[in-house]
Design a protein around this motif. Structure first.
Motif, PDB file in Angstrom:
ATOM      1  N   GLY A   1       0.807  -1.229   0.000  1.00 58.26           N
ATOM      2  CA  GLY A   1       0.000   0.000   0.000  1.00 58.26           C
ATOM      3  C   GLY A   1       0.830   1.264   0.000  1.00 58.26           C
ATOM      4  O   GLY A   1       0.321   2.343   0.295  1.00 58.26           O
ATOM      5  N   VAL A   2       2.120   1.139  -0.309  1.00 61.82           N
ATOM      6  CA  VAL A   2       2.958   2.337  -0.376  1.00 61.82           C
ATOM      7  C   VAL A   2       2.842   2.947  -1.771  1.00 61.82           C
ATOM      8  O   VAL A   2       2.904   2.242  -2.768  1.00 61.82           O
ATOM      9  CB  VAL A   2       4.436   1.986  -0.063  1.00 61.82           C
ATOM     10  CG1 VAL A   2       5.311   3.234  -0.175  1.00 61.82           C
ATOM     11  CG2 VAL A   2       4.542   1.367   1.315  1.00 61.82           C
ATOM     12  N   GLY A   3       2.680   4.257  -1.790  1.00 59.63           N
ATOM     13  CA  GLY A   3       2.565   4.946  -3.076  1.00 59.63           C
ATOM     14  C   GLY A   3       1.167   4.797  -3.644  1.00 59.63           C
ATOM     15  O   GLY A   3       0.249   4.335  -2.962  1.00 59.63           O
ATOM     16  N   GLY A   4       1.021   5.168  -4.874  1.00 57.13           N
ATOM     17  CA  GLY A   4      -0.283   5.054  -5.498  1.00 57.13           C
ATOM     18  C   GLY A   4      -1.025   6.373  -5.492  1.00 57.13           C
ATOM     19  O   GLY A   4      -0.736   7.277  -4.713  1.00 57.13           O
ATOM     20  N   ILE A   5      -1.993   6.441  -6.390  1.00 55.16           N
ATOM     21  CA  ILE A   5      -2.726   7.686  -6.622  1.00 55.16           C
ATOM     22  C   ILE A   5      -3.951   7.782  -5.727  1.00 55.16           C
ATOM     23  O   ILE A   5      -4.638   6.788  -5.506  1.00 55.16           O
ATOM     24  CB  ILE A   5      -3.198   7.716  -8.105  1.00 55.16           C
ATOM     25  CG1 ILE A   5      -2.014   7.528  -9.059  1.00 55.16           C
ATOM     26  CG2 ILE A   5      -3.981   8.971  -8.401  1.00 55.16           C
ATOM     27  CD1 ILE A   5      -1.007   8.615  -9.026  1.00 55.16           C
ATOM     28  N   TYR A   6      -4.218   8.987  -5.231  1.00 53.21           N
ATOM     29  CA  TYR A   6      -5.514   9.267  -4.615  1.00 53.21           C
ATOM     30  C   TYR A   6      -6.372   9.860  -5.722  1.00 53.21           C
ATOM     31  O   TYR A   6      -6.083  10.945  -6.203  1.00 53.21           O
ATOM     32  CB  TYR A   6      -5.396  10.302  -3.491  1.00 53.21           C
ATOM     33  CG  TYR A   6      -4.589   9.860  -2.289  1.00 53.21           C
ATOM     34  CD1 TYR A   6      -4.141   8.549  -2.151  1.00 53.21           C
ATOM     35  CD2 TYR A   6      -4.289  10.766  -1.285  1.00 53.21           C
ATOM     36  CE1 TYR A   6      -3.407   8.161  -1.042  1.00 53.21           C
ATOM     37  CE2 TYR A   6      -3.552  10.394  -0.167  1.00 53.21           C
ATOM     38  CZ  TYR A   6      -3.108   9.089  -0.055  1.00 53.21           C
ATOM     39  OH  TYR A   6      -2.390   8.709   1.032  1.00 53.21           O
TER      40      TYR A   6
ATOM     41  N   ASN B   1      -4.745  -6.055  -3.318  1.00 55.32           N
ATOM     42  CA  ASN B   1      -3.756  -5.661  -2.303  1.00 55.32           C
ATOM     43  C   ASN B   1      -4.361  -4.710  -1.270  1.00 55.32           C
ATOM     44  O   ASN B   1      -5.318  -5.057  -0.618  1.00 55.32           O
ATOM     45  CB  ASN B   1      -2.520  -5.074  -2.977  1.00 55.32           C
ATOM     46  CG  ASN B   1      -1.854  -6.101  -3.886  1.00 55.32           C
ATOM     47  OD1 ASN B   1      -1.757  -7.262  -3.504  1.00 55.32           O
ATOM     48  ND2 ASN B   1      -1.443  -5.698  -5.066  1.00 55.32           N
ATOM     49  N   MET B   2      -3.802  -3.479  -1.172  1.00 53.01           N
ATOM     50  CA  MET B   2      -4.289  -2.553  -0.143  1.00 53.01           C
ATOM     51  C   MET B   2      -5.184  -1.460  -0.711  1.00 53.01           C
ATOM     52  O   MET B   2      -5.431  -0.449  -0.059  1.00 53.01           O
ATOM     53  CB  MET B   2      -3.088  -1.904   0.558  1.00 53.01           C
ATOM     54  CG  MET B   2      -2.192  -2.866   1.298  1.00 53.01           C
ATOM     55  SD  MET B   2      -3.029  -3.632   2.696  1.00 53.01           S
ATOM     56  CE  MET B   2      -2.889  -2.301   3.889  1.00 53.01           C
ATOM     57  N   GLN B   3      -5.651  -1.622  -1.929  1.00 49.69           N
ATOM     58  CA  GLN B   3      -6.460  -0.569  -2.553  1.00 49.69           C
ATOM     59  C   GLN B   3      -7.787  -0.355  -1.819  1.00 49.69           C
ATOM     60  O   GLN B   3      -8.335  -1.281  -1.226  1.00 49.69           O
ATOM     61  CB  GLN B   3      -6.792  -0.960  -3.993  1.00 49.69           C
ATOM     62  CG  GLN B   3      -5.685  -0.712  -4.980  1.00 49.69           C
ATOM     63  CD  GLN B   3      -6.093  -1.203  -6.357  1.00 49.69           C
ATOM     64  OE1 GLN B   3      -5.984  -2.387  -6.659  1.00 49.69           O
ATOM     65  NE2 GLN B   3      -6.570  -0.308  -7.185  1.00 49.69           N
TER      66      GLN B   3
END
Lengths: 481, 252
Positions: free
Chosen positions: A279-284, A337-339
């Protein structure tokens, strides 16, 4: 050859035109957000004063607002002063061959079945393929021009068609609408504009995919579509290639104004970077999308396939103001995953005999959380309004979550509102049935999920649907075992 | 083709198969009969590679390979086919799409090229006749809303398309009326060659009037307690299973 050269020249001069080769330093706003930032952006884009004032008004309003926290998502507080609000797209480093491209990216392209030429274009390899796609874009513009269809970047529209922008900007999503819409109104960087004249049936799918620079419109995108009476357009947003965007916060606004007997079909395949497995990174992805069926017998249809972003907050909505107008929302949201996704729609029935249909398919995998949130509102005057909602959730594994939050608000007794919801799991026996026929587990899951989403995928234009299917398979990779 | 030696298998810790021995050669049809709960379907599932079943002892040699070592999909790709007693529904996936995916994965495994659409469709047409199945059924969601007969016919259609070396029919006759039974049996017979083998798992003799077995085995309490020719099936039909149970008691 000479026409090729011409195209090439056009292509390269386009970049100059947008000032992408000037000194990088001066093309970036200082970190943080205040009135000067807003002025900086407006100035950079050579905007007329009325638009600057509009932005400033939005900004002042935004300052008084509070970030919403009702969505079923969790994320650390966003420091809005720690964001760079305007940054001209980085000039792409030209690569001489595909060998120089990140192999992981190539592997993804391969799985998506993107053609070699397209792969080169997407990864910024300078070869003939680029010229090809420019010529496609040019022919495209010619055909549309003859019909009076306008399809260009938002900035271009501000310059070329200021009267249309002035009339319709904020007419569907007011600048004060919500926290993120207000933020977007203040600092939006660019986006797309589309105008279909009266009675014109747009002969091709309008896709941002074909528009050069489309991938670089930045994090605060603004789209405005106007369909005049009796017109029709099918609009495709986004490209299904994985966008490795480093921007954390995306707050886009899409406004669609549909006049009497006109129809707009808006399809999205969203595949922003979802963050890594932890869950590190990724777009809000905090998006406000809304359409109004302003005239009688107007129709708007939203179709979305959401597989990316670490957090999705998105409710494409329909205001059914004209009598007999129709709103549709077809959605597939996959989280792995952590989405976290909190997505759905709003159907606001105002006109008489208005109809709406909601088909939402959630797929939760890994440790992800997937929520459907939808509102159906039948106002007092909406005699004979009808809604049908179907919200299905599919779970894989035991660590993910699926949630449904339907809000139904009926003020007129003649309304018919139906809501169906199901929750299911992919069965061991379904997977075994597939493996016994020679299909490996991962493909079996993809097959089953695609089948489950079929009703929504069927709404997508053909080539888009094929890519969406592959994208689903890709998102589900590693979900077995 | 297939040699099962002292096979033991259990599900959720309970032993169901207690030492099966069976040899099947190419070109043969073997019927496995037995009362309810004797382990017939378990044997079919174990051979096909269903994960819930744990093989605790014994060996299964299939065309020179250790079958138990292979994943379910690899067994299928090596030519093992199971016609399910209860075919599974997969909403939104048509039989056509399902089979195309399966065939191409099998071909990839065997190092063959993907089947082009034209060849695939002409093969479909040819096999559809075999089991008298309609195109419209194949375009619908797999097994969803199919009648019992349609489901079983669809299984045999899939078998025809995949051309297995070893086909296992698990109670394919259950829930079929006599007409459907004839169609299914007819399909199976037409698919028979000297190079493939068939295991017919059934409770009743009825199916064996149409699919004539070379050998009949009676499975009881997880063991093959009697083997014979098709006459054994007739004897079972006439006398029921009780005499076999008695015989087993005497020998124990």
């Amino acid at each position: 050859m000479s026409s090729d050269n011409q195209i090439l020249e056009e292509f390269t001069s386009k970049e100059y035109e947008h000032g992408w080769t000037v000194d990088l330093e001066s093309d970036q706003a200082p970190k943080g957000l205040n009135e000067d930032t807003v002025r900086f952006i407006s100035h950079k884009k050579n905007e007329p004063d009325w638009l600057l004032q509009w932005r400033l008004k939005a900004f002042r309003h935004w300052q008084k607002m509070e970030e919403p926290n009702w969505a079923n998502v969790n994320y650390p507080a966003i420091d809005y002063q720690d964001i760079i609000y305007y940054s001209a797209p980085k000039p792409k480093k030209e690569l001489s061959s595909l060998d120089e491209v990140d192999p992981e990216l190539l592997a993804t392209f391969e799985k998506l079945g993107i053609s070699l030429d397209e792969q080169k274009r997407l990864s910024g390899v300078a070869v003939d393929a680029v010229i090809d796609s420019v010529s496609v874009a040019t022919t495209f513009k010619d055909t549309l021009g003859k019909l009076g269809v306008i399809f260009c970047s938002f900035s271009e529209a501000v310059k070329e068609h200021p009267e249309l922008i002035r009339e319709y900007l904020g007419s569907v999503v007011p600048m004060t609408d919500n926290y993120f819409a207000a933020l977007n109104s203040a600092v939006f960087s660019d986006g797309s504009f589309c105008y279909i004249p009266k009675g014109v049936r747009c002969p091709m799918e309008l896709s941002t995919y074909f528009r050069i620079n489309a991938a670089n419109t930045g994090q605060f995108e603004r789209t405005l579509i106007i369909a005049e009476e009796g017109s029709y357009v099918s609009y495709l947003e986004g490209c299904t290639a994985p966008m490795r965007d480093e921007n954390q916060l995306h707050a886009a606004v899409v406004e669609i104004y549909v006049k009497g007997s006109a129809e707009v079909k808006y399809s999205t395949v969203q595949n922003w970077y979802p963050g890594n497995k932890e869950g590190v990174g990724g777009i809000y992805n905090f998006v406000t999308k809304r359409a109004i069926c302003a005239g009688d017998h107007a129709k708007i249809s939203w179709t979305q396939v959401e597989t990316g972003s670490s957090i999705t907050w998105k409710y494409p909505s329909c205001i059914l103001k004209g009598d007999y107008s129709i709103g549709e929302f077809y959605s597939v949201a996959v989280t792995n995953n952590m989405q976290q996704a909190d997505t759905g729609t709003k159907m606001i029935h105002i006109g008489k005999h208005t109809r709406s249909r909601i088909v939402s398919k959630g797929v939760s995998v890994g440790r992800s959380q997937n929520s459907y949130r939808g509102q159906v509102k039948i106002t007092k005057k909406a005699d004979g309004a009808r809604n049908f909602s179907q919200c299905d959730s599919l779970l894989m594994g035991s660590q993910c979550g699926a949630h449904t939050f339907p809000y139904i608000d009926v003020e007129n007794k003649s309304a018919q509102v139906e809501h169906e919801a199901t929750t299911s799991k992919i069965g061991e026996d379904q997977i075994f049935y597939c493996t016994q026929r020679g299909i490996d587990e991962e493909s079996a899951v993809a097959l089953i999920v695609n089948g489950y989403c079929k009703e929504v995928l069927n709404q997508l234009p053909m080539e888009f649907a094929v890519e969406a299917q592959k994208l689903l398979a890709l998102t589900l990779e590693g979900s077995v075992g | 083709m297939l040699k099962i030696t002292n096979l033991h298998a259990s599900v959720e810790g309970k032993e169901i198969l207690k030492g099966i021995n069976l040899e099947i050669k190419a070109g043969e049809v073997h019927a496995i009969m037995g009362p309810n709960g004797s382990g017939k379907s378990t044997l079919a599932s174990v051979l096909a590679g269903r994960e819930e079943y744990e093989t605790t002892k014994g060996e299964v040699n299939y065309m020179g390979k250790d079958l138990l070592e292979l994943a379910a999909e690899d067994r299928a790709r090596e030519g093992v086919f199971l016609a399910f007693q209860y075919p599974i529904e997969i909403p939104g996936v048509s039989t056509t799409n399902f089979l195309k995916t399966a065939i191409n994965q099998i071909r990839e495994y065997r190092g063959e090229e993907q089947l082009d659409a034209v060849t695939f469709l002409s093969r479909m047409k040819e096999k559809m006749k075999l089991v008298e199945i309609d195109q419209s059924l194949l375009s619908r969601s797999l097994n969803e809303g199919f009648s019992g007969g349609e489901k079983k016919r669809n299984e045999i259609f899939q078998m025809a398309m995949l051309e297995p070396k070893l086909a296992i029919l698990d109670e394919t006759d259950s829930g079929l009326d006599i007409d459907a039974l004839k169609i299914v049996a007819n399909g199976v017979n037409k698919l028979k060659t000297k190079d493939n083998a068939t295991i017919v798992v059934t409770h009743y003799q009825r199916l064996l009037d149409y699919i004539v077995p070379d050998f009949v085995h009676v499975l009881y309490k997880g063991r093959i307690v009697k083997s014979g020719t098709k006459d054994l099936a007739l004897e079972l039909e006439a006398k029921g299973y009780d005499w076999i149970k008695e015989e087993v008691k005497e020998t124990v």
